[in-house]
Scaffold this motif. Structure first.
Motif, PDB file in Angstrom:
ATOM      1  N   SER A   1      43.065  49.605  36.487  1.00  0.00           N
ATOM      2  CA  SER A   1      43.664  49.536  38.310  1.00  0.00           C
ATOM      3  C   SER A   1      44.893  48.911  38.304  1.00  0.00           C
ATOM      4  O   SER A   1      45.835  49.170  38.127  1.00  0.00           O
ATOM      5  CB  SER A   1      43.621  47.768  37.971  1.00  0.00           C
ATOM      6  OG  SER A   1      43.947  47.118  39.039  1.00  0.00           O
TER       7      SER A   1
ATOM      8  N   ASP B   1      38.734  45.294  41.868  1.00  0.00           N
ATOM      9  CA  ASP B   1      37.249  46.270  42.354  1.00  0.00           C
ATOM     10  C   ASP B   1      37.967  47.111  41.678  1.00  0.00           C
ATOM     11  O   ASP B   1      37.492  48.528  42.568  1.00  0.00           O
ATOM     12  CB  ASP B   1      36.983  46.010  43.342  1.00  0.00           C
ATOM     13  CG  ASP B   1      38.175  45.962  44.443  1.00  0.00           C
ATOM     14  OD1 ASP B   1      39.452  46.402  44.515  1.00  0.00           O
ATOM     15  OD2 ASP B   1      37.723  45.672  45.538  1.00  0.00           O
ATOM     16  N   ASP B   2      39.596  47.524  41.252  1.00  0.00           N
ATOM     17  CA  ASP B   2      39.319  49.324  41.510  1.00  0.00           C
ATOM     18  C   ASP B   2      39.436  49.718  40.282  1.00  0.00           C
ATOM     19  O   ASP B   2      40.809  50.947  39.841  1.00  0.00           O
ATOM     20  CB  ASP B   2      40.715  49.480  42.581  1.00  0.00           C
ATOM     21  CG  ASP B   2      42.207  48.487  41.791  1.00  0.00           C
ATOM     22  OD1 ASP B   2      41.840  47.461  41.200  1.00  0.00           O
ATOM     23  OD2 ASP B   2      43.261  48.884  42.534  1.00  0.00           O
TER      24      ASP B   2
ATOM     25  N   SER C   1      36.136  47.982  34.246  1.00  0.00           N
ATOM     26  CA  SER C   1      36.046  47.121  34.290  1.00  0.00           C
ATOM     27  C   SER C   1      34.937  45.896  33.061  1.00  0.00           C
ATOM     28  O   SER C   1      34.166  46.400  33.456  1.00  0.00           O
ATOM     29  CB  SER C   1      35.675  46.819  36.087  1.00  0.00           C
ATOM     30  OG  SER C   1      35.577  45.726  36.636  1.00  0.00           O
TER      31      SER C   1
ATOM     32  N   PRO D   1      33.976  39.730  40.654  1.00  0.00           N
ATOM     33  CA  PRO D   1      34.301  41.217  41.135  1.00  0.00           C
ATOM     34  C   PRO D   1      35.794  41.485  41.894  1.00  0.00           C
ATOM     35  O   PRO D   1      36.098  42.117  43.207  1.00  0.00           O
ATOM     36  CB  PRO D   1      32.949  41.852  41.877  1.00  0.00           C
ATOM     37  CG  PRO D   1      32.911  40.648  43.199  1.00  0.00           C
ATOM     38  CD  PRO D   1      32.717  39.402  41.711  1.00  0.00           C
TER      39      PRO D   1
END
Length: 233
Positions: free
Chosen positions: A59, A205-206, A210, A202
């Motif tokens: 992220s 989200d990048d 995840s 979430p």
């Protein structure tokens, strides 16, 4: 052998220490136990082994340092919801997912021995050694060493084995299973788990990789009895 237990039977009125490999394990595995300790005023300390920075790899918005800071704040909020304060937390901050063979482990064991003695702790709770995550296994080994040196009751609480391996008890011959119903502390436990938003929603989200807790897993640990395994001596 399994038995329904009580807070008093587990602690005998003495302070307790919960060793969590990551921020959220304390609430998932021991939320009701901690809530009762804070309500009873007997004393409890949450020791967080790692910084939780590996849950959302890649992220840009939340690189490891920022994610670790977020997870520390989530831990503080969770403990507040359980009835404690930030003073009831010892943040060790080892790098997430890299505790195996970490040269700081002997110093951590010595620190926890001194901490447990200073608190007058009677019991130490850490993740069960059957959990597959390397940090969970490290926490189990640390707790075993500390309990043996200081003379504490040592309990293992399952996180991932409870969800992923219904037959995990087959590896625990010679252990006694204690089941603690959440009872009136169920709402506090659920609220504490919900404080760990980065692991439930979430929010990030990048990330290339995840992590998110399975809702069924969260529900099972929120409503079911807390499980603590003690090796027979």
């Amino acid at each position: 052998m399994a038995m329904t237990t009580s807070f008093d039977a587990l602690t005998h009125g003495a302070p307790l220490v919960v060793l969590a490999p990551h921020p959220d394990d304390e609430s998932l595995g021991c939320g009701a136990l901690l809530a009762q300790a804070f309500a009873a005023g007997t004393g409890a300390l949450v020791v967080c082994l790692t910084d939780g920075s590996a849950s959302h790899k890649g992220s840009r918005r939340y690189p490891p340092s920022r994610l670790a800071a977020l997870r520390r704040r989530e831990l503080e909020e969770a403990v507040l919801r359980l009835g404690g304060t930030p003073r009831d937390i010892l943040w060790l901050g080892l790098e997430d997912a890299r505790t195996a063979g970490n040269p700081r482990i002997p110093a951590v064991i010595r620190l926890l021995c001194r901490t447990c003695q200073r608190l007058g702790a009677g019991s130490l709770f850490a993740t069960l050694e059957t959990d597959p995550h390397t940090d969970h296994k490290t926490a189990a080994a640390i707790a075993e060493a500390v309990a043996a040196r200081v003379g504490l009751r040592h309990f293992g609480y399952p996180i991932w084995t409870r969800w992923q391996r219904p037959d995990f008890r087959a590896d625990l011959t010679g252990w006694t299973e204690h089941r603690l119903p959440p009872g009136p502390h169920a709402a506090r436990k659920r609220a504490a788990i919900a404080a760990h938003r980065s692991q439930l929603e979430p929010l990030i989200d990048d990330a290339a990789v995840s992590f998110r807790l399975d809702p069924g897993f969260v529900e099972d640990l929120s409503t079911g009895p807390e499980l603590f395994f003690e090796r027979s001596r």
